[in-house]
Design a protein around this motif. Sequence first.
Motif, mmCIF file in Angstrom:
data_model
loop_
_atom_site.group_PDB
_atom_site.id
_atom_site.type_symbol
_atom_site.label_atom_id
_atom_site.label_comp_id
_atom_site.label_asym_id
_atom_site.label_seq_id
_atom_site.Cartn_x
_atom_site.Cartn_y
_atom_site.Cartn_z
ATOM 1 N N ASP A 51 -12.316 -36.798 -6.677
ATOM 2 C CA ASP A 51 -13.319 -35.856 -7.182
ATOM 3 C C ASP A 51 -14.699 -36.505 -7.175
ATOM 4 O O ASP A 51 -14.840 -37.687 -7.472
ATOM 5 N N LYS A 52 -15.699 -35.711 -6.855
ATOM 6 C CA LYS A 52 -17.062 -36.222 -6.833
ATOM 7 C C LYS A 52 -17.581 -36.450 -8.251
ATOM 8 O O LYS A 52 -17.216 -35.733 -9.177
ATOM 9 N N ASP A 53 -18.438 -37.464 -8.390
ATOM 10 C CA ASP A 53 -19.058 -37.714 -9.686
ATOM 11 C C ASP A 53 -20.051 -36.607 -10.011
ATOM 12 O O ASP A 53 -20.716 -36.051 -9.130
ATOM 13 N N LEU A 54 -20.165 -36.310 -11.289
ATOM 14 C CA LEU A 54 -21.092 -35.287 -11.750
ATOM 15 C C LEU A 54 -22.527 -35.797 -11.608
ATOM 16 O O LEU A 54 -22.849 -36.907 -12.030
ATOM 17 N N VAL A 55 -23.373 -34.986 -10.999
ATOM 18 C CA VAL A 55 -24.781 -35.342 -10.818
ATOM 19 C C VAL A 55 -25.550 -34.897 -12.054
ATOM 20 O O VAL A 55 -25.547 -33.712 -12.402
ATOM 21 N N GLY A 56 -26.199 -35.830 -12.738
ATOM 22 C CA GLY A 56 -26.941 -35.503 -13.954
ATOM 23 C C GLY A 56 -28.138 -34.618 -13.672
ATOM 24 O O GLY A 56 -28.798 -34.738 -12.635
ATOM 25 N N SER A 57 -28.447 -33.723 -14.607
ATOM 26 C CA SER A 57 -29.566 -32.790 -14.432
ATOM 27 C C SER A 57 -30.874 -33.328 -14.994
ATOM 28 O O SER A 57 -31.943 -32.827 -14.644
ATOM 29 N N ARG A 233 -32.367 -42.269 -4.141
ATOM 30 C CA ARG A 233 -33.405 -41.305 -4.501
ATOM 31 C C ARG A 233 -32.762 -40.034 -5.053
ATOM 32 O O ARG A 233 -31.752 -39.579 -4.535
ATOM 33 N N LYS A 234 -33.379 -39.509 -6.084
ATOM 34 C CA LYS A 234 -32.812 -38.325 -6.733
ATOM 35 C C LYS A 234 -33.930 -37.345 -7.074
ATOM 36 O O LYS A 234 -34.986 -37.745 -7.578
ATOM 37 N N GLY A 235 -33.713 -36.064 -6.777
ATOM 38 C CA GLY A 235 -34.696 -35.030 -7.070
ATOM 39 C C GLY A 235 -34.308 -34.207 -8.278
ATOM 40 O O GLY A 235 -33.123 -33.934 -8.512
ATOM 41 N N TYR A 236 -35.302 -33.825 -9.058
ATOM 42 C CA TYR A 236 -35.114 -32.975 -10.236
ATOM 43 C C TYR A 236 -36.006 -31.750 -10.093
ATOM 44 O O TYR A 236 -37.182 -31.877 -9.750
ATOM 45 N N SER A 237 -35.446 -30.572 -10.343
ATOM 46 C CA SER A 237 -36.211 -29.334 -10.229
ATOM 47 C C SER A 237 -35.798 -28.380 -11.344
ATOM 48 O O SER A 237 -34.743 -28.529 -11.956
ATOM 49 N N LYS A 238 -36.639 -27.374 -11.580
ATOM 50 C CA LYS A 238 -36.398 -26.411 -12.658
ATOM 51 C C LYS A 238 -35.471 -25.277 -12.230
ATOM 52 O O LYS A 238 -34.917 -24.581 -13.086
ATOM 53 N N THR A 239 -35.312 -25.052 -10.928
ATOM 54 C CA THR A 239 -34.479 -23.958 -10.440
ATOM 55 C C THR A 239 -33.491 -24.499 -9.416
ATOM 56 O O THR A 239 -33.676 -25.583 -8.849
ATOM 57 N N ARG A 240 -32.464 -23.696 -9.139
ATOM 58 C CA ARG A 240 -31.484 -24.090 -8.140
ATOM 59 C C ARG A 240 -32.081 -24.099 -6.736
ATOM 60 O O ARG A 240 -31.606 -24.817 -5.851
ATOM 61 N N ALA A 241 -33.101 -23.284 -6.509
ATOM 62 C CA ALA A 241 -33.736 -23.244 -5.198
ATOM 63 C C ALA A 241 -34.730 -24.380 -4.994
ATOM 64 O O ALA A 241 -35.286 -24.514 -3.908
ATOM 65 N N GLY A 242 -34.944 -25.185 -6.036
ATOM 66 C CA GLY A 242 -35.926 -26.263 -5.917
ATOM 67 C C GLY A 242 -35.552 -27.281 -4.856
ATOM 68 O O GLY A 242 -36.425 -27.835 -4.178
ATOM 69 N N LYS A 243 -34.268 -27.558 -4.687
ATOM 70 C CA LYS A 243 -33.852 -28.527 -3.664
ATOM 71 C C LYS A 243 -34.243 -28.040 -2.280
ATOM 72 O O LYS A 243 -34.805 -28.791 -1.473
ATOM 73 N N TRP A 244 -33.953 -26.777 -1.976
ATOM 74 C CA TRP A 244 -34.311 -26.252 -0.662
ATOM 75 C C TRP A 244 -35.814 -26.163 -0.496
ATOM 76 O O TRP A 244 -36.359 -26.476 0.567
ATOM 77 N N TRP A 245 -36.500 -25.749 -1.561
ATOM 78 C CA TRP A 245 -37.939 -25.533 -1.454
ATOM 79 C C TRP A 245 -38.689 -26.836 -1.186
ATOM 80 O O TRP A 245 -39.670 -26.857 -0.439
ATOM 81 N N ASN A 246 -38.246 -27.929 -1.769
ATOM 82 C CA ASN A 246 -38.961 -29.191 -1.624
ATOM 83 C C ASN A 246 -38.381 -30.109 -0.548
ATOM 84 O O ASN A 246 -39.099 -30.971 -0.036
ATOM 85 N N TYR A 247 -37.088 -29.934 -0.228
ATOM 86 C CA TYR A 247 -36.460 -30.826 0.751
ATOM 87 C C TYR A 247 -35.780 -30.024 1.856
ATOM 88 O O TYR A 247 -34.760 -30.436 2.390
ATOM 89 N N GLY A 248 -36.371 -28.868 2.184
ATOM 90 C CA GLY A 248 -35.793 -28.003 3.195
ATOM 91 C C GLY A 248 -36.051 -28.490 4.610
ATOM 92 O O GLY A 248 -36.584 -29.573 4.851
ATOM 93 N N PRO A 249 -35.688 -27.669 5.604
ATOM 94 C CA PRO A 249 -35.784 -28.094 7.005
ATOM 95 C C PRO A 249 -37.198 -28.111 7.563
ATOM 96 O O PRO A 249 -37.399 -28.526 8.708
ATOM 97 N N PHE A 250 -38.184 -27.644 6.798
ATOM 98 C CA PHE A 250 -39.549 -27.562 7.325
ATOM 99 C C PHE A 250 -40.482 -28.590 6.704
ATOM 100 O O PHE A 250 -41.697 -28.407 6.697
ATOM 101 N N ASP A 251 -39.921 -29.680 6.170
ATOM 102 C CA ASP A 251 -40.731 -30.762 5.591
ATOM 103 C C ASP A 251 -41.679 -30.250 4.519
ATOM 104 O O ASP A 251 -42.868 -30.579 4.488
#
Length: 255
Positions: A51-57, A233-251
Amino acid sequence: MDRRPRRLSRQPLIARLSAMQIGQSIAFVLVLTAIGGCAGRQYGHLLANDDKDLVGSHAAGAATWNPLVEQSVAQLLSRCPPDVRPVAFEASDDMNLDPQAINAALTPGPATICFVGIENKSAEELGDFKDQLYEQIDSQINSGSYRAISRRVVETALRECRLRPDSLFLPANRDAFTATLGRSGTPVDYLLFATITSGTTDRNKTSQRDYLLTLEMVNVHSGDFLKESAKIRKGYSKTRAGKWWNYGPFDQGDG
């Protein structure tokens, strides 16, 4: 005959609407009661090894620290000689020494590593992870090719010498500390220091934190040292879409 259209009575309709409203209100109250009743409960389940380790929020957790320890310790031990040959002594011709004793003194053996402790210079408190990280590093060192000194012995020697871990970088303090360990029957070849640092980058409501675990090994015989580090490196965002918005395919993370 009165032919005027009769007005339909609104009483049944009002009664039906009132019944619906009452039913909706009851259902809403039941939902709130169920939610309120479950708010204080906590459920647990056992995790399998795969099982994968839980990623802290909000802070680093097992998914961050475990890979850092495994990578940094493996890199350091791969560069550190697994055996140490004591410094040879010169014997005069008139000295009658047992050849077997001389060979035993010069025979290399597993290197003894004294893990002094972990220094936290990051932006986060380690909490109960600090002791667990110590045990993980200590257990990985004592895997077979090296010998580790018990943590209790190390802490006792530090108290006896009245030294802090960071003061062992001074040669005089290091000599006093290793001499104390030698008198207790635990000679040491290397001193190991661990340091945790972090760097934070903020972008509006999103942040990135770089965690760095650095291990420094000091040879007590020669004073030489080795240093290895691992970073996550670990990213923190306020919404679930924050990962895509900041680290998406368009830099998008470039600003």
